[in-house]
Design a protein around this motif. Sequence first.
Motif, PDB file in Angstrom:
ATOM      1  N   SER A 169      -5.682   1.543   9.038  1.00 55.14           N
ATOM      2  CA  SER A 169      -4.558   0.668   8.692  1.00 55.14           C
ATOM      3  C   SER A 169      -4.405  -0.425   9.744  1.00 55.14           C
ATOM      4  CB  SER A 169      -3.273   1.481   8.560  1.00 55.14           C
ATOM      5  OG  SER A 169      -2.830   1.979   9.817  1.00 55.14           O
ATOM      6  N   ILE A 170      -4.614  -0.075  11.009  1.00 52.95           N
ATOM      7  CA  ILE A 170      -4.515  -1.059  12.092  1.00 52.95           C
ATOM      8  C   ILE A 170      -5.664  -2.054  12.025  1.00 52.95           C
ATOM      9  CG2 ILE A 170      -4.668  -1.324  14.615  1.00 52.95           C
ATOM     10  CD1 ILE A 170      -3.220   1.526  14.627  1.00 52.95           C
ATOM     11  N   ALA A 171      -6.868  -1.563  11.726  1.00 53.57           N
ATOM     12  CA  ALA A 171      -8.019  -2.456  11.622  1.00 53.57           C
ATOM     13  C   ALA A 171      -7.837  -3.464  10.495  1.00 53.57           C
ATOM     14  CB  ALA A 171      -9.291  -1.635  11.404  1.00 53.57           C
TER      15      ALA A 171
ATOM     16  N   THR B 246       0.630  -2.393   8.225  1.00 55.15           N
ATOM     17  CA  THR B 246      -0.098  -1.122   8.269  1.00 55.15           C
ATOM     18  C   THR B 246       0.537  -0.100   7.325  1.00 55.15           C
ATOM     19  OG1 THR B 246       1.197  -0.580  10.255  1.00 55.15           O
ATOM     20  CG2 THR B 246      -1.055  -1.333  10.575  1.00 55.15           C
ATOM     21  N   HIS B 247       1.850  -0.170   7.161  1.00 53.31           N
ATOM     22  CA  HIS B 247       2.563   0.633   6.168  1.00 53.31           C
ATOM     23  C   HIS B 247       1.904   0.450   4.799  1.00 53.31           C
ATOM     24  CE1 HIS B 247       6.053   3.073   6.223  1.00 53.31           C
ATOM     25  NE2 HIS B 247       6.971   2.177   6.490  1.00 53.31           N
ATOM     26  N   HIS B 248       1.701  -0.822   4.433  1.00 50.78           N
ATOM     27  CA  HIS B 248       1.220  -1.175   3.099  1.00 50.78           C
ATOM     28  C   HIS B 248      -0.259  -0.860   2.950  1.00 50.78           C
ATOM     29  CE1 HIS B 248       4.487  -4.453   3.819  1.00 50.78           C
ATOM     30  NE2 HIS B 248       5.030  -3.270   3.632  1.00 50.78           N
ATOM     31  N   PHE B 249      -1.041  -1.203   3.959  1.00 52.08           N
ATOM     32  CA  PHE B 249      -2.470  -0.921   3.892  1.00 52.08           C
ATOM     33  C   PHE B 249      -2.731   0.581   3.807  1.00 52.08           C
ATOM     34  CE2 PHE B 249      -2.992  -5.115   6.247  1.00 52.08           C
ATOM     35  CZ  PHE B 249      -3.326  -5.806   5.097  1.00 52.08           C
ATOM     36  N   ASP B 250      -1.955   1.357   4.558  1.00 47.01           N
ATOM     37  CA  ASP B 250      -2.166   2.802   4.505  1.00 47.01           C
ATOM     38  C   ASP B 250      -1.898   3.354   3.115  1.00 47.01           C
ATOM     39  OD1 ASP B 250      -2.479   5.548   5.806  1.00 47.01           O
ATOM     40  OD2 ASP B 250      -0.497   5.670   4.870  1.00 47.01           O
ATOM     41  N   LEU B 251      -0.858   2.850   2.466  1.00 47.86           N
ATOM     42  CA  LEU B 251      -0.571   3.302   1.103  1.00 47.86           C
ATOM     43  C   LEU B 251      -1.770   3.072   0.190  1.00 47.86           C
ATOM     44  CD1 LEU B 251       3.041   2.287  -0.021  1.00 47.86           C
ATOM     45  CD2 LEU B 251       2.025   4.559  -0.011  1.00 47.86           C
ATOM     46  N   VAL B 252      -2.314   1.863   0.218  1.00 48.30           N
ATOM     47  CA  VAL B 252      -3.445   1.537  -0.655  1.00 48.30           C
ATOM     48  C   VAL B 252      -4.668   2.372  -0.268  1.00 48.30           C
ATOM     49  CG1 VAL B 252      -4.992  -0.293  -1.452  1.00 48.30           C
ATOM     50  CG2 VAL B 252      -2.556  -0.774  -1.104  1.00 48.30           C
ATOM     51  N   ASN B 253      -4.954   2.466   1.034  1.00 55.89           N
ATOM     52  CA  ASN B 253      -6.091   3.277   1.481  1.00 55.89           C
ATOM     53  C   ASN B 253      -5.969   4.710   0.968  1.00 55.89           C
ATOM     54  OD1 ASN B 253      -6.619   0.946   2.948  1.00 55.89           O
ATOM     55  ND2 ASN B 253      -6.207   1.849   4.946  1.00 55.89           N
ATOM     56  N   TRP B 254      -4.749   5.248   1.037  1.00 62.67           N
ATOM     57  CA  TRP B 254      -4.503   6.635   0.623  1.00 62.67           C
ATOM     58  C   TRP B 254      -4.606   6.779  -0.894  1.00 62.67           C
ATOM     59  CZ3 TRP B 254       0.473   8.607  -1.364  1.00 62.67           C
ATOM     60  CH2 TRP B 254       0.487  10.014  -1.484  1.00 62.67           C
ATOM     61  N   TRP B 255      -4.001   5.849  -1.622  1.00 59.55           N
ATOM     62  CA  TRP B 255      -4.117   5.900  -3.078  1.00 59.55           C
ATOM     63  C   TRP B 255      -5.579   5.888  -3.521  1.00 59.55           C
ATOM     64  CZ3 TRP B 255       0.107   1.632  -3.662  1.00 59.55           C
ATOM     65  CH2 TRP B 255       1.375   2.232  -3.780  1.00 59.55           C
TER      66      TRP B 255
ATOM     67  N   GLY C 289      -9.049   5.931 -14.340  1.00 61.21           N
ATOM     68  CA  GLY C 289     -10.499   5.855 -14.212  1.00 61.21           C
ATOM     69  C   GLY C 289     -10.895   5.424 -12.810  1.00 61.21           C
ATOM     70  N   ARG C 290     -12.031   4.758 -12.709  1.00 60.73           N
ATOM     71  CA  ARG C 290     -12.459   4.226 -11.415  1.00 60.73           C
ATOM     72  C   ARG C 290     -11.637   2.984 -11.102  1.00 60.73           C
ATOM     73  NH1 ARG C 290     -16.138   0.307 -10.373  1.00 60.73           N
ATOM     74  NH2 ARG C 290     -16.907   0.431 -12.531  1.00 60.73           N
ATOM     75  N   ILE C 291     -11.017   2.951  -9.922  1.00 59.27           N
ATOM     76  CA  ILE C 291     -10.153   1.829  -9.560  1.00 59.27           C
ATOM     77  C   ILE C 291     -11.012   0.601  -9.261  1.00 59.27           C
ATOM     78  CG2 ILE C 291      -8.343   0.992  -8.019  1.00 59.27           C
ATOM     79  CD1 ILE C 291      -7.563   3.370  -9.819  1.00 59.27           C
ATOM     80  N   THR C 292     -10.654  -0.512  -9.890  1.00 60.25           N
ATOM     81  CA  THR C 292     -11.398  -1.759  -9.683  1.00 60.25           C
ATOM     82  C   THR C 292     -10.645  -2.741  -8.797  1.00 60.25           C
ATOM     83  OG1 THR C 292     -10.472  -2.643 -11.743  1.00 60.25           O
ATOM     84  CG2 THR C 292     -12.604  -1.526 -11.879  1.00 60.25           C
ATOM     85  N   SER C 293      -9.323  -2.820  -8.948  1.00 60.98           N
ATOM     86  CA  SER C 293      -8.574  -3.771  -8.127  1.00 60.98           C
ATOM     87  C   SER C 293      -7.113  -3.375  -8.027  1.00 60.98           C
ATOM     88  CB  SER C 293      -8.679  -5.196  -8.693  1.00 60.98           C
ATOM     89  OG  SER C 293      -8.000  -5.291  -9.937  1.00 60.98           O
ATOM     90  N   VAL C 294      -6.493  -3.836  -6.953  1.00 59.44           N
ATOM     91  CA  VAL C 294      -5.073  -3.599  -6.688  1.00 59.44           C
ATOM     92  C   VAL C 294      -4.439  -4.942  -6.345  1.00 59.44           C
ATOM     93  CG1 VAL C 294      -3.391  -2.409  -5.234  1.00 59.44           C
ATOM     94  CG2 VAL C 294      -5.571  -1.292  -5.786  1.00 59.44           C
ATOM     95  N   ASP C 295      -3.272  -5.203  -6.918  1.00 58.73           N
ATOM     96  CA  ASP C 295      -2.470  -6.381  -6.557  1.00 58.73           C
ATOM     97  C   ASP C 295      -1.173  -5.879  -5.936  1.00 58.73           C
ATOM     98  OD1 ASP C 295      -4.193  -8.442  -7.798  1.00 58.73           O
ATOM     99  OD2 ASP C 295      -3.575  -7.498  -9.671  1.00 58.73           O
ATOM    100  N   LEU C 296      -0.941  -6.236  -4.689  1.00 57.21           N
ATOM    101  CA  LEU C 296       0.265  -5.785  -3.983  1.00 57.21           C
ATOM    102  C   LEU C 296       0.904  -6.979  -3.298  1.00 57.21           C
ATOM    103  CD1 LEU C 296       2.173  -3.558  -3.014  1.00 57.21           C
ATOM    104  CD2 LEU C 296       0.604  -3.127  -1.122  1.00 57.21           C
ATOM    105  N   ASN C 297       2.100  -7.318  -3.753  1.00 58.20           N
ATOM    106  CA  ASN C 297       2.850  -8.442  -3.191  1.00 58.20           C
ATOM    107  C   ASN C 297       4.150  -7.904  -2.626  1.00 58.20           C
ATOM    108  OD1 ASN C 297       1.779  -9.598  -6.213  1.00 58.20           O
ATOM    109  ND2 ASN C 297       0.964 -10.534  -4.368  1.00 58.20           N
ATOM    110  N   TRP C 298       4.327  -8.056  -1.314  1.00 61.54           N
ATOM    111  CA  TRP C 298       5.473  -7.474  -0.623  1.00 61.54           C
ATOM    112  C   TRP C 298       6.396  -8.580  -0.131  1.00 61.54           C
ATOM    113  CZ3 TRP C 298       4.485  -2.052  -0.185  1.00 61.54           C
ATOM    114  CH2 TRP C 298       5.615  -1.303   0.173  1.00 61.54           C
ATOM    115  N   TYR C 299       7.714  -8.361  -0.303  1.00 64.18           N
ATOM    116  CA  TYR C 299       8.713  -9.366   0.043  1.00 64.18           C
ATOM    117  C   TYR C 299       9.744  -8.755   0.999  1.00 64.18           C
ATOM    118  CZ  TYR C 299       6.633 -10.978  -4.291  1.00 64.18           C
ATOM    119  OH  TYR C 299       5.716 -11.323  -5.262  1.00 64.18           O
TER     120      TYR C 299
END
Length: 425
Positions: A396-398, A189-198, A150-160
């Motif tokens: 992603s850089i911003a 920026t790797h991670h932010f781009d993924l979320v932006n793209w998704w 449906g409409r995306i409301t939130s994303v939780d991304l924890n990277w280690y």
Amino acid sequence: MKKYVICGLSGRAINMFIEPLVKEYSRGHRIAALLDDDPLREAVCKERFPELRSVPFFRAEAFSDMIEKIDPDTVIVASRDDTHVRYILGALQSNKDVVTEKPMVTTVKDAAAVIAAEAESEGTVTVTFNYRYNPYHRKIKEMILEGKLGRITSVDLNWYIDTYHGASYFKRWNRMRKYSGGLSVHKSTHHFDLVNWWLDQKPEEVFAYGGLYYYGPDGEMNPEKGENRYCGTCHVKQACRYFMRWEAGDAEDDHIRSDEHQHLLYTNYRPDACIFDEVIDIEDTYAAVLKYDGGALLNYSVHFSAPYEGYRLAINGTKGRLETTEYHAPGRIPFEVPEQTIEYFPLFESKETIRVVRQPGGHGGGDPLLLRELFTGKDPFREYDILAGSEAGAYSIAAGEGMWRSVKENRPIGIEELLHSRQHT
């Protein structure tokens, strides 16, 4: 025959671009020139690829001369992060296409300059966000496009990032913001781009906390404060838990290789600087919240000294939720790890477990698919776009710069405020 010039003979350039162009994609593609500040890198490259021995080599200051003499179709940029901007802008001014490693550049000021230059050029910019091509990440994109969440409301991304890989950034040039933009740019920026793209949304605002908790002179594992040291000659390395773990690790792992043979590969380069040096001026831990222009929220964290490497992801929408956990470098994880799956939880129906077909190659199989699209074109059976351009690189850089600035200034940072302001410190 399409002509390429390679700017920066880094390990990434050699493995990701040069080898495929010389071998798999040699038909219809040709490397016409090499450029680097270090002549030793020319020797290393040509020894590995005898096919390139007659290819002309240029120093960095001769970039314009190279473009004029070679007249390439595409400029591939894989040099140190802070140098990307000079080659990208120079190529665009000559109306050449650009393929650049991520991050596209290291500051939003430079990102804005690239977007402006591209608008005035016949050339285009492609940013090689290879992690988009990972089969799990493509499946997540497809599930969102199909409306399963449906409409995306939130994303939780924890990277280690583990104690091998994470510490490696603090041994090298990455530890200086002037070279890398900090790890919120170089890595996140790797991670932010993924979320932006998704999400197919743009980040609008970021607020973050963070700091230098593990590395630098005040790191708890620092065996001795004092002048800058190098692992190869350090007199207290036997008391350093990080060094001792490297010693027990995989000698072929690029992130933990010692300086023993580096003099044969680079001139005046030491990749074994002490991770507790006082000159380190970046953060190693972040926790942030990002707001998107389509209404979604992102809770993001990244740690550069974790016991294992991977990420935990959850995406919530008005019709359901998905969860997945990925473990990297299983040989360095001291416990059994489950096979990665995507768990899909419809809001009012039964849970589904999705097993994605694995693919060979780096970044979970993403690298070969990225190269195929770069050199042969888009998969005609895929109905959505993956390849990223300058706008994706800029946002992603911003997000990354906004994150470290929020830490420093203790306030929310507007993304558009960053991208459209020319006054940056």
